[in-house]
Write a protein that holds these residues in place. Structure first.
Motif, mmCIF file in Angstrom:
data_model
loop_
_atom_site.group_PDB
_atom_site.id
_atom_site.type_symbol
_atom_site.label_atom_id
_atom_site.label_comp_id
_atom_site.label_asym_id
_atom_site.label_seq_id
_atom_site.Cartn_x
_atom_site.Cartn_y
_atom_site.Cartn_z
ATOM 1 N N LEU A 127 87.780 -8.012 -25.074
ATOM 2 C CA LEU A 127 87.900 -6.640 -24.609
ATOM 3 C C LEU A 127 87.667 -5.637 -25.728
ATOM 4 C CD1 LEU A 127 91.031 -6.947 -22.275
ATOM 5 C CD2 LEU A 127 88.620 -7.283 -21.722
ATOM 6 N N LYS A 128 87.596 -6.138 -26.955
ATOM 7 C CA LYS A 128 87.326 -5.271 -28.097
ATOM 8 C C LYS A 128 85.868 -5.361 -28.541
ATOM 9 C CE LYS A 128 92.081 -5.743 -29.801
ATOM 10 N NZ LYS A 128 92.949 -6.171 -30.940
ATOM 11 N N LEU A 129 85.096 -6.225 -27.873
ATOM 12 C CA LEU A 129 83.691 -6.397 -28.224
ATOM 13 C C LEU A 129 82.824 -5.431 -27.425
ATOM 14 C CD1 LEU A 129 83.448 -10.307 -28.277
ATOM 15 C CD2 LEU A 129 83.876 -8.760 -30.208
ATOM 16 N N SER A 130 81.604 -5.237 -27.862
ATOM 17 C CA SER A 130 80.648 -4.412 -27.120
ATOM 18 C C SER A 130 80.006 -5.250 -26.017
ATOM 19 C CB SER A 130 79.566 -3.874 -28.050
ATOM 20 O OG SER A 130 78.726 -4.932 -28.506
ATOM 21 N N VAL A 131 79.344 -4.584 -25.092
ATOM 22 C CA VAL A 131 78.641 -5.287 -24.011
ATOM 23 C C VAL A 131 77.596 -6.230 -24.580
ATOM 24 C CG1 VAL A 131 77.106 -5.002 -22.029
ATOM 25 C CG2 VAL A 131 79.054 -3.455 -22.327
ATOM 26 N N ASP A 132 76.819 -5.766 -25.538
ATOM 27 C CA ASP A 132 75.764 -6.605 -26.130
ATOM 28 C C ASP A 132 76.352 -7.848 -26.787
ATOM 29 O OD1 ASP A 132 73.796 -4.902 -25.295
ATOM 30 O OD2 ASP A 132 73.666 -3.803 -27.187
ATOM 31 N N PRO B 261 87.532 -1.984 -20.755
ATOM 32 C CA PRO B 261 87.918 -1.218 -21.949
ATOM 33 C C PRO B 261 86.863 -0.175 -22.306
ATOM 34 C CG PRO B 261 87.032 -3.336 -22.600
ATOM 35 C CD PRO B 261 87.107 -3.364 -21.099
ATOM 36 N N GLU B 262 87.242 0.786 -23.103
ATOM 37 C CA GLU B 262 86.329 1.845 -23.506
ATOM 38 C C GLU B 262 85.122 1.291 -24.257
ATOM 39 O OE1 GLU B 262 84.976 5.651 -23.365
ATOM 40 O OE2 GLU B 262 86.837 4.876 -22.457
ATOM 41 N N GLU B 263 85.316 0.156 -24.942
ATOM 42 C CA GLU B 263 84.213 -0.447 -25.711
ATOM 43 C C GLU B 263 83.062 -0.877 -24.799
ATOM 44 O OE1 GLU B 263 87.695 -0.570 -28.331
ATOM 45 O OE2 GLU B 263 87.339 -0.979 -26.199
ATOM 46 N N TRP B 264 83.354 -1.106 -23.532
ATOM 47 C CA TRP B 264 82.304 -1.544 -22.607
ATOM 48 C C TRP B 264 81.592 -0.385 -21.917
ATOM 49 C CZ3 TRP B 264 84.702 -6.178 -19.416
ATOM 50 C CH2 TRP B 264 85.077 -7.203 -20.305
#
Length: 583
Positions: free
Chosen positions: A64-69, A261-264
């Protein structure tokens, strides 16, 4: 689809989208992989379950802390949802969740616009036919000539389990294969087939036995005889099933805020970047000398792409009739009241261009935006009317809404690029060469003049073999130029030989407007933005449609410039007469 190359068009989305979970601000989609959960339907009012992230150790909460890519690049699954009850649920009770407001809106819009497919009357699915003909004999190909099955189905044959007969599929190709009664067949292995013949039924096979030509891989065929009826079935022909309907509903299941999450939220960030970024469409001085203002794109536009936002079409109806009648009362002579001399005359589009031939006896229309502000360069036309959604009253009805008739219902005029338009280039609309059949424009080259000019230069280049720095080349050029009879063709070609050869390199049309492509810096300094607003359904019901901000606009910012046309109030008066009727 916005990034597809010119030769590819967007067709829609895969059916899988309807089973995916996502958020409007994210390009991430999630697909459940456990049994039956993909059957859970939507009911926002009676939802008895909701979704949350799992607490299982197999759920990688660190994702959940990672980016979509970063997540998409991972080839292993690591995320787990849980479907959780909102209240007690009893055996036999259907499970519902809330797909979200955006899904509701999309479905309601789909239902309101839905029309039966043109093939609906003749269409019968393969599954229906299999039920209908389950206990019936099947027609041979010869019988189907006069009594065909629906065009959307093919017959398929289930092949016997050849291992039981000591042979292989490959060994059957091109040969006649005799079915051995009593052997099993693979119900998952079927191939297209054509029924060639049918024997009469008997007590063991009341539906008869069949001979069929089976098509295997790579279009290789073999013949099977003595096939039982239950080894043949109907299948939907390729691309004819319901999932291939062009207007079939497609929309992901929307997750509420707080799940992703906001990161996504990469799409949100992209939109914010665009909102805060530079303008895409500018008004600035035209590259055509003495042509006033023009329109420029600040972004690349691929060939055959729709331009930014559609435009409104405003009709002027039976103008000559009304002016004639009014002129009789005002004391003008009929020939003085045709109304052909007002400035707006030069901005009219014919009724055939805007699908208004049947609206009134005489229909002329203006199309603000591309249809009024964009200039035309006959040799560089790069945009044209494409069409769009027409005749929509925005939900207003004459029986209940006082706003009915107060705004144009022709609201969706789309313009499309005719070629690749590089960033910074002026947009040139297609008025038609006939627009220049006027005394004041008789000197302006039209499209065929530029084509002829290019031909002249290319022939000259061939004659001098590319060497223009000889006395022969100069004499030939003087003779060539002076022999051009058409003023328009001559105006398309520079008189100076060096300039003429530059025109040959770029084309005479491009050479005629050296500043046709402006830099981003020039547009920002000398132009004004035209895409700060977009059309949409107004929040004021009786208003129909309204203009909405496309990006953050600070207090005091110019929303849009608006060059004006001046007309007399009387020019819009409509008058009737008992002595002169509409013609």
């Amino acid at each position: 689809q916005d990034t597809l190359p010119d030769h590819i068009h967007f067709m829609g989305n895969q059916l899988l989208l309807n089973y995916c979970y996502g958020h409007k601000d994210s390009s991430m989609l999630l697909i459940p992989s456990t049994p039956v959960v993909n059957f859970i339907n939507h009911d926002s009012e009676n939802a008895n379950a909701f979704i949350r992230w799992s607490n299982s150790s197999y759920h990688h909460s660190d994702w959940l802390k990672l980016s979509v890519d970063e997540i998409i690049q991972n080839r292993k699954s690591g995320l787990i949802f849980e479907f959780v009850t909102l209240r007690d649920i009893f055996p036999g009770e259907e499970i519902y969740i809330d797909y979200g407001k955006r899904w509701d809106e999309a479905w309601n819009a789909h239902v309101s616009e839905w029309e039966p497919d043109t093939s609906a009357k003749e269409y019968i699915s393969a599954s229906e036919l299999n039920k209908k003909y389950k206990d019936s004999v099947l027609r041979t190909s010869e019988e189907q000539v006069l009594n065909p099955y629906p065009t959307n189905v093919d017959t398929i044959c289930y092949i016997a389990n050849t291992q039981n007969q000591g042979t292989s599929m490959q060994g059957l190709l091109g040969e006649h294969y005799q079915w051995v009664l009593g052997v099993s067949y693979d119900s998952l292995k079927s191939w297209p087939c054509v029924i060639l013949d049918r024997s009469k039924g008997n007590k063991d096979n009341e539906h008869g036995l069949y001979t069929a030509k089976v098509t295997w891989a790579h279009d290789e065929t073999f013949v099977v005889s003595a096939m039982p009826r239950d080894a043949i079935a109907f299948a939907d022909r390729k691309y004819t099933g319901d999932q291939f309907l062009q207007k079939a509903f497609r929309h992901e299941i929307n997750l509420p805020d707080g799940i992703f999450p906001e990161e996504w939220m990469d799409l949100k960030k992209k939109r914010q970047s665009q909102d805060e970024g530079t303008c895409r469409l500018y008004m600035a001085e035209s590259s055509i000398p003495n042509s006033g203002l023009g329109m420029y794109t600040a972004v690349d536009i691929h060939r055959s792409h729709d331009l930014f936002d559609p435009e409104i079409v405003i009709q002027i109806v039976d103008r000559q009739y009304h002016n004639y009648v009014r002129g009789q009362y005002d004391g003008y002579k009929p020939e003085e009241m045709t109304g052909d001399e007002w400035i707006i005359e030069h901005y009219f589009w014919g009724s055939n261009c805007v699908r208004s031939e049947h609206e009134a006896n005489q229909v002329e229309a203006i199309i603000p935006g591309y249809g009024m502000l964009a200039n035309m360069h006959p040799g560089l036309v790069n945009i044209d009317i494409f069409g769009g959604d027409y005749f929509d009253s925005a939900g207003l009805h004459r029986g209940s809404d006082p706003g009915a008739g107060a705004f144009s219902t022709l609201y969706g005029m789309k313009w499309r690029s005719l070629s690749h338009i590089p960033a910074g280039m002026e947009l040139f609309a297609n008025y038609g060469d006939g627009y220049f059949d006027r005394d004041d424009l008789s000197f302006v080259p039209i499209s065929t003049d530029y084509e002829e000019a290019d031909t002249v230069l290319n022939k000259y280049w061939e004659l001098v073999k590319g060497n223009i720095h000889t006395s022969y080349a100069q004499d030939l050029w003087n003779l060539t130029y002076s022999s051009i009879q058409s003023e328009r063709v001559r105006n398309a070609i520079p008189e100076n030989i060096e300039d003429a050869m530059q025109a040959r390199d770029y084309g005479t049309a491009m050479h005629s407007v050296p500043n046709v492509i402006r830099s981003k810096e020039w547009l920002e300094e000398n132009g004004q933005c035209l895409d700060n607003i977009r059309p949409g359904s107004s929040t004021i019901k009786q208003a129909g449609r309204g203009a909405f901000a496309t990006r953050t606009l600070k207090q005091g910012a110019v929303i849009s410039p608006a060059p004006l046309l001046h007309i007399h109030r009387d020019s819009l008066v409509m008058c009737g007469s008992q002595t002169k009727q509409y013609v």
